[in-house]
Design a protein around this motif. Structure first.
Motif: not given
Length: 517
Positions: A109-129
């Motif tokens: 989360r700290l990688r993102e300016k608003n501390f949200k889970l985004r990107g590919i490495f650290f996400t999961q589920g249908s939206d990650w796919k």
């Protein structure tokens, strides 16, 4: 002996406290792998820090040895976790869909300016796919993850620029930071621009010229700082996020945050530059494709993490750019240290390249099949110096079992990639740097003998594997073709025991001379 009510109350209180402490220390899910007690505040993570705070994967190996297990059950603060130190079991985890989850770590989360889970490495589920599928599918159109003549030509252009730098020394002020006039260069910094530009060609169809490459060097240093300062368990910031407010420097939170946002700023500048000349429906590069997709996508809600939008694009690209500028460059730096120890390997590579390619042109990907020893050397380097020693954390998405143990939903799994690449019953003599282990009796490359997994496997396989392997092959073969490796006079051979461990293993920055052949 007469026991008064007061003494009885004290005995009961002490007994209750002892019972609660025992449960707190040793209670764990039913049929869970054995492991260390759950200490207050940090759990087993505190024990790992005490054992080897510089190299947590080595602390994990010590604990597995102490408990005589291939699967170590451990608590990372309140997170139940399993460390897997066995080749077959690691491959099983990587290929089973119920282990494809990612834990919600604050480090992500700290990688993102608003501390949200985004990107590919650290996400999961249908939206990650959905995001992963779109980014991979359309980056392939521009050469990422496959053979592509235009990308190879662009990479060769970058390699020629690199060779010119190595031959003639610094030409611009920013190059004097990592190059000396007497021919020595700093690793891995000297490779930042080459790898970054190869990826930028896929992303935006453009490159940053040598005279303007100071921004690439700065961004590479940001990325390397993040890789070296964090750890494969998310650091204390992930286990107890509130601690960062009290000890922002001691926990290295401030350094990690600034380094991550520094990389993001560069990617945002590339995106903004392309957006300023974007025309709807006109697709010049991958970014144009994503811009058009953004305009066609209706947000499901204002807090959506994965909808095609600007902030997701930034982190999605960062997740591909990060390994290129700070992963592959470090892997080459690690290999060059090994080659300083093994000049006979360099001579064999040079003899092979001289016979197949000569000196009139650079080695190409078409030459790869005829350069088996060179390719084997790269593979041996990635085995013996596993870049990401514990991989990226997996998480069980449902209650399941592994090797007879029960693995509850949301259990974190850390995979001992460094351990399995040094597993004696798999490799025989894993401590020896021996490229021949990947060749058959005829001297040809045998992929069946390469059971290493430096890029992972399964659905969580590193999406940049093909790009990294191709680019590293082109760069290393060109360097060996054109140069001999030399140390500064009087310097000892590099101490391979002084590697740094963060998320990745890296050597301390060091100087080397590429002496023209």
């Amino acid at each position: 002996m007469f026991i008064t009510p007061t003494i009885l109350i004290w005995l009961l209180t002490i007994g209750l406290i002892a019972y609660r402490c025992h449960r707190s220390l040793f209670d764990r899910p039913k049929n869970f792998p054995s492991g260390p007690p759950k200490l207050p505040f940090l759990g087993g993570y505190a024990i790992m820090l005490l054992l080897n705070y510089r190299h947590l994967h080595k602390a994990a190996n010590q604990l597995c040895s102490f408990y005589k297990t291939k699967m170590l059950g451990i608590y990372l603060a309140d997170f139940p976790a399993v460390i897997v130190n066995d080749h077959a079991l690691v491959k099983e985890v990587q290929t089973r869909v119920e282990f494809d989850g990612r834990p919600d770590l604050f480090l992500a989360r700290l990688r993102e300016k608003n501390f949200k889970l985004r990107g590919i490495f650290f996400t999961q589920g249908s939206d990650w796919k959905e995001q992963r599928r779109f980014i991979l599918r359309h980056q392939r159109d521009y050469g990422f993850g496959r053979r592509f003549d235009e990308l190879e030509a662009e990479t060769n252009s970058e390699i020629l620029t690199l060779i010119e730098m190595l031959r003639y020394g610094p030409k611009y002020a920013h190059e004097e930071e990592f190059m000396t006039k007497d021919g020595y260069v700093m690793c891995p910094n000297v490779f930042f621009a080459c790898f970054a530009n190869a990826f930028l060609h896929v992303l935006s169809g453009e490159r940053i010229n040598r005279e303007d490459a100071a921004v690439l060097i700065e961004t590479g240093k940001f990325a390397l700082t993040f890789q070296r300062t964090t750890d494969d368990y998310g650091t204390i910031n992930s286990l107890r996020p509130w601690v960062r407010h009290i000890f922002p420097n001691l926990t290295k939170y401030r350094t990690i945050r600034e380094a991550s946002l520094g990389v993001n700023r560069f990617i945002e500048s590339v995106i903004q530059k392309r957006l300023e000349t974007h025309e709807e429906g006109h697709e010049r590069c991958f970014l144009d494709l994503y811009f058009n997709k953004m305009k066609k996508t209706i947000p499901r809600d204002e807090d959506d993490r994965f909808t095609f939008q600007h902030d997701q694009l930034v982190l999605g690209i960062v997740d591909f750019f990060f390994p290129a500028i700070s992963g592959a460059t470090v892997q080459i730096a690690l290999l060059l240290e090994r080659l300083l120890w093994h000049p006979e390997v360099v001579r064999k590579m040079q003899g092979e390249i001289d016979d197949v390619v000569g000196h009139g042109r650079l080695p190409s990907l078409d030459d790869r099949i005829n350069l088996p020893y060179t390719e084997a050397t790269l593979r041996e380097g990635m085995r013996i110096d596993t870049l990401v020693p514990s991989g990226i954390a997996h998480m069980a998405t449902q209650d399941t079992t592994l090797s007879g143990y029960d693995i509850p939903k949301d259990t974190v799994l850390l995979l001992g990639l460094d351990y399995i690449h040094m597993q004696k019953d798999v490799w025989g003599d894993p401590e020896n740097f021996r490229p021949e282990r990947f060749l058959d009796h005829q001297g040809k490359l045998s992929l069946a003998k390469d059971v290493s997994v430096p890029f992972g496997a399964g659905k969580r396989l590193c999406a940049g594997e093909t790009f990294a392997r191709n680019t590293m092959f082109l760069i290393v073969s060109a360097l060996v073709q054109n140069f001999n490796l030399k140390q500064r006079p009087g310097e000892k051979l590099p101490d391979l025991g002084k590697r740094l461990t963060g998320v990745i293993i890296s050597p301390p920055d060091y100087w080397i001379r590429f002496e023209p052949r």
